[in-house]
Design an enzyme around this catalytic site. Structure first.
Site, mmCIF file in Angstrom:
data_model
loop_
_atom_site.group_PDB
_atom_site.id
_atom_site.type_symbol
_atom_site.label_atom_id
_atom_site.label_comp_id
_atom_site.label_asym_id
_atom_site.label_seq_id
_atom_site.Cartn_x
_atom_site.Cartn_y
_atom_site.Cartn_z
ATOM 1 N N ASP A 100 38.308 43.410 37.930
ATOM 2 C CA ASP A 100 38.948 42.501 38.878
ATOM 3 C C ASP A 100 40.463 42.710 38.823
ATOM 4 O O ASP A 100 40.930 43.811 38.538
ATOM 5 C CB ASP A 100 38.536 41.054 38.536
ATOM 6 C CG ASP A 100 38.546 40.133 39.749
ATOM 7 O OD1 ASP A 100 39.622 39.972 40.341
ATOM 8 O OD2 ASP A 100 37.497 39.583 40.098
ATOM 9 N N HIS A 159 42.737 35.830 41.045
ATOM 10 C CA HIS A 159 41.314 36.085 41.284
ATOM 11 C C HIS A 159 40.568 36.467 40.003
ATOM 12 O O HIS A 159 39.515 35.911 39.690
ATOM 13 C CB HIS A 159 41.217 37.193 42.338
ATOM 14 C CG HIS A 159 39.862 37.399 42.927
ATOM 15 N ND1 HIS A 159 38.898 38.173 42.324
ATOM 16 C CD2 HIS A 159 39.302 36.945 44.074
ATOM 17 C CE1 HIS A 159 37.813 38.193 43.092
ATOM 18 N NE2 HIS A 159 38.031 37.448 44.155
ATOM 19 N N SER A 165 32.731 36.071 45.452
ATOM 20 C CA SER A 165 33.468 36.387 44.221
ATOM 21 C C SER A 165 33.288 35.311 43.174
ATOM 22 O O SER A 165 33.364 35.591 41.983
ATOM 23 C CB SER A 165 34.967 36.494 44.508
ATOM 24 O OG SER A 165 35.276 37.696 45.132
#
Ligand SMILES: *[C@@H]1O[C@H](CO)[C@@H](O)[C@H](O)[C@H]1NC(C)=O
Ligand SMILES: *[C@@H]1O[C@H](CO)[C@@H](O)[C@H](O)[C@H]1NC(C)=O
Ligand SMILES: *[C@@H]1O[C@H](CO)[C@@H](O)[C@H](O)[C@H]1NC(C)=O
Ligand SMILES: *[C@@H]1O[C@H](CO)[C@@H](O)[C@H](O)[C@H]1NC(C)=O
Ligand SMILES: *[C@@H]1O[C@H](CO)[C@@H](O)[C@H](O)[C@H]1NC(C)=O
Ligand SMILES: *[C@@H]1O[C@H](CO)[C@@H](O)[C@H](O)[C@H]1NC(C)=O
Length: 772
Positions: A152, A227, A559
């Site tokens: 990620d 994220h 996600s």
């Protein structure tokens, strides 16, 4: 990927097409991945082996470029551990020549991929009011010493979710590192919880399309986007009490495997490139992780030309479970990505919490909405209400203005009012920023028909709320029918126990565009308004102009659902260390539910959801370690799958590292997947699928239950399976006959096959396509 970055992604894709179409291509140097298959050494190669593998890459490429020196300059990655191949800067002619080499399985452009809590574990039955109920899987295991790797945007190491207080020594099986740059300018560090980190950016930097003015930290695994911190803490973060977002949703944040060790592989810098993703897989495999979570994806690609397929195949061959997000391109059919049968592909659905903030119109009508606005309207009185279209600046169209695009609202018309903005094109929070910039006092965000019933609680920068399509029609007709429309937005209230789950509209849908006999996604899990750790280098709206900083934040997307499943995989793996990746996946899939907390079938906007949205259903963690039976698969089965999909023996050797001879014929209907999909059948025709189940429970007798619509005849042979011991395998055949064309003019028919012994229900969806 988070929702707001998708529009940027689409702009960049068209940019890429533009570059490809309008430049003389032969002269362009671009980065390519040259895939050669597997290395024959084990997962822990010696330095000598690594060096000789890299030298073989220099030799191979050197024979095309003229010298090993030139090859050295051109190669940006030498994959020398598990995956055999390299990434290099080449022109198109060179790439075409290399493609002819019989040792090369595939060569493909280094393509761009997009990055695709508190309450969610409560909702999944793992905790209740801070305690673990009797049935909670967390009573049995917290995923202790499972190692979860996340590909990620890196990690925020100071987050409490990654504190190592109370953790013992790092598990011996760990072979990874904590990669920092010389001088460690940003003070990155690992500990006994966050046991490793690495970063890979050469694929990104070699790409011709970078984001304008990218400010990413390249030589550090520190997450400046938020994220990666969010996803990693959802999979394996600690219990952290008293977390909330602007005071809403207060509770204990945690990952699915709260006592797991975690490692961050930073492969995304705003977007993610395949050469970096492949490098991330290769190192995660040799570092010794148990689970890899990948919340990113691109357009579906053939398995041999796709770094996620290749990397995940090698991971699964090394007994590592790979969980991936299905994408946020729904509700359009055939939008799902990450289509490999060896990958665990996850859709997104809601949980039973809502951050309610309603709109009260001048005529007393109450429109239901959701929000995480930190700010409230100054006084409890009504304010003038105006549609973005009616507030348009002179130089823009009403179509742009109703979307509240940048510079589209006239400050004279907007000042002191609540503006109504239509969802779409720009990000949801961005619209509020534009309204605020123009002087609006509030905003109502309205769904278009395509986004339907799904509303998302966003951290807006002004008092604002998000209402669904039906409520949107109501607000527009009120504005149309009223001379001086007014409204009020109520303060946000956290409500629990609302009807859920239902599918998120954005969750990508099947069918599978690469191999239609494999149903995708495989499963659905919480992915709307998920609270988890965040980066203090990023704003909650992901917008640079927003200077707010929060340690925990709600985010929505597949996600977010992907790491829920990765965390659950950690629990199942810690309960059953010897189960294969396919057995773990089967256990989670066959114990999933297709019923919501209202006792009704899962919804998808106003309709019933289908397996193309939820796969086998919604995860039920407390059932997943005790599924009764599993549909197991090993590497041979996956190779046979590739044979059936059309690969020949020569093309397969490299996936496997040694020669593999395809069977004379392999019917994909016999691939032992825990779902059954028939993409090609005629009216009156019968087709048979063979499956084998392994008993992982006590000796027991199972009988079959079939649910099927009248158009479809399903018969199972035998109808009873008697298991005398644990580990015993039994084969059965399912024969499907399509009796007639659909009565309802739909393209597909759905059913379900369940084995039950009274205690366990082992469910598999059946999907059949009508002849077109
Ligand atoms: C990029 O940076 C330059 C110079 O600082 C600035 O003029 C330009 O507006 C920036 N572009 C974007 C898209 O932010
Ligand atoms: C959150 O809950 C805890 C107790 O569970 C309480 O001590 C704390 O003040 C609450 N925080 C907020 C912002 O409501
Ligand atoms: C319209 O004009 C205003 C004022 O000149 C400007 O700020 C704005 O960017 C323009 N909008 C568009 C979409 O061109
Ligand atoms: C929108 O919300 C209202 C109120 O909750 C509900 O009655 C309606 O069915 C919803 N519309 C859609 C499209 O989900
Ligand atoms: C409101 O009026 C606009 C323009 O006059 C029209 O396009 C729109 O369909 C109307 N909406 C409703 C819900 O009546
Ligand atoms: C995989 O399982 C099959 C039986 O289902 C067996 O014949 C085969 O040898 C196994 N392959 C490996 C690599 O273990």
């Amino acid at each position: 990927m988070t929702m707001s970055s998708s529009s940027i992604f689409h702009v960049l894709i068209s940019l890429l097409l533009f570059v490809l179409m309008h430049e003389p291509t032969h002269a362009i140097k671009q980065s390519y991945i040259v895939y050669l298959g597997s290395h024959s050494f084990g997962p822990n190669p010696s330095l000598l082996e690594l060096e000789s593998a890299t030298n073989s890459h220099y030799d191979l490429l050197g024979s095309y470029l003229g010298s090993a020196e030139k090859a050295k300059e051109s190669i940006i990655y030498s994959y020398n551990r598990n995956i055999n191949g390299f990434a290099a800067i080449l022109d198109e002619d060179e790439a075409a020549e290399i493609a002819k080499n019989p040792g090369v399985i595939s060569i493909f452009l280094n393509k761009r991929y997009e990055l695709h809590t508190t309450r969610s574990w409560d909702f999944l039955g793992l905790e209740r009011g801070g305690e673990f109920p009797k049935t909670s899987l967390w009573k049995k295991t917290l995923g202790k010493d499972i190692i979860i790797g996340n590909l990620d945007s890196g990690v925020w190491p100071e987050s409490k979710s990654f504190s190592d207080e109370g953790y013992g020594p790092i598990p011996k099986k760990w072979r990874g590192i904590c990669q920092v740059t010389e001088g460690n300018k940003d003070n990155f560090h690992c500990n006994r919880k966050l046991i490793g980190a690495r970063y890979f950016y050469k694929g990104y930097q070699s790409s011709p399309i970078r984001e304008p003015n990218d400010t990413y930290t390249f030589d550090s695994a520190r997450d400046t986007a938020g994220h990666g911190t969010h996803t990693l803490s959802t999979a394996g973060g600690n219990f952290v009490a008293g977390t909330s977002v602007f005071g809403y949703g207060n509770g204990t944040a945690s990952g699915g495997s709260p006592k797991a060790r975690v490692a961050a592989y930073k492969v995304c810098y705003g977007s993610c490139y395949e050469a970096d993703i492949l490098a991330g897989f290769e190192h995660a495999i040799s570092d010794g992780v148990d689970v890899i979570s990948v919340s990113l994806g691109g357009a579906p690609q053939e398995y041999s030309k796709n770094s996620l397929s290749i990397g995940s195949f090698h991971a699964v061959a090394n007994n590592i479970v790979v969980v991936a997000s299905g994408g946020n391109s729904g509700p359009i059919a055939s939008s799902v990505s990450n289509l490999e049968p060896w990958v665990f592909t996850v859709g997104a659905s809601t949980i039973d919490r809502s951050f309610t903030s309603n709109v009260i119109l001048g005529n007393k009508q109450v429109l239901k909405g959701e929000s995480l606005s930190e700010l409230h309207l100054p006084a409890k009185k009504s304010y003038p209400l105006i549609s973005g279209a009616d507030a348009k600046a002179d130089n823009v169209s009403a179509v742009d203005a109703v979307l509240c695009k940048e510079g589209s609202l006239d400050p004279h018309k907007v000042k002191g009012k609540i503006v109504v903005c239509l969802r779409g094109e720009s990000s949801r929070v961005e619209k509020g920023m534009q309204a605020s910039k123009a002087g609006a006092i509030g905003m109502v965000l309205v769904n278009d028909a395509a986004s339907g019933g799904e509303v998302i609680a966003d951290p807006h920068v002004l008092p604002a709320t998000h209402i669904n399509f039906t409520e949107g029609v109501n607000i527009f007709s009120y504005i149309n029918s009223t001379k001086s429309p007014v409204a009020y937005i109520t303060n946000v209230k956290t409500q629990l126990g609302v009807r859920a789950p239902s599918m998120a509209a954005f969750s990508s849908r099947g069918p599978n565009t690469i191999e239609p006999t494999i149903l995708k996604p495989d499963i659905t899990a919480p992915g709307v308004n998920v609270i988890a750790a965040y980066s203090l280098a990023a704003s909650p709206s992901e917008n640079e102009a927003d200077k707010r900083r929060v340690p925990y934040l709600t985010m929505s997307g597949t996600s977010m659902s992907c790491p829920h499943v990765a965390g659950l995989v950690g629990l199942v793996k810690s309960a059953h260390p010897n189960w294969s990746p396919a057995a773990i996946k089967s256990a989670i899939m066959t114990t999933a539910t297709t019923t919501d907390n209202n006792g009704q079938h899962l919804r998808d906007s106003l309709k019933q959801a289908t397996p193309f949205a939820y796969g086998s259903g919604h995860v039920r963690p407390n059932h997943a370690t005790n599924p009764g039976l599993v549909y197991d698969l090993n590497i041979t089965d996956h190779l046979n799958f590739l044979c059936g999909h059309g690969y020949n023996s020569a093309q397969l050797k490299p996936f496997y590292g040694k020669p593999y001879t395809c069977p004379k014929s392999f019917n994909l209907l016999d691939f032992n997947y825990p779902t059954i999909t028939i993409p090609d059948i005629k009216i009156g025709q019968s087709l048979t699928a063979t499956r084998t189940v392994t008993n992982v429970g006590l000796p027991s007798e199972y009988r079959v239950l079939i649910e099927a619509p009248s158009e479809l005849l399903v018969s199972v042979e035998p109808k009873r399976l008697i298991f005398k011991e644990k580990g015993e395998k039994k084969e059965f055949k399912v024969t499907l006959t399509l009796k007639q064309q659909s009565k309802h003019k739909t393209e597909y028919v759905f059913g379900k096959l369940t084995w039950t012994n009274g205690r366990h229900r082992v469910g598999s969806p059946i999907v059949v396509k009508y002849p077109q």
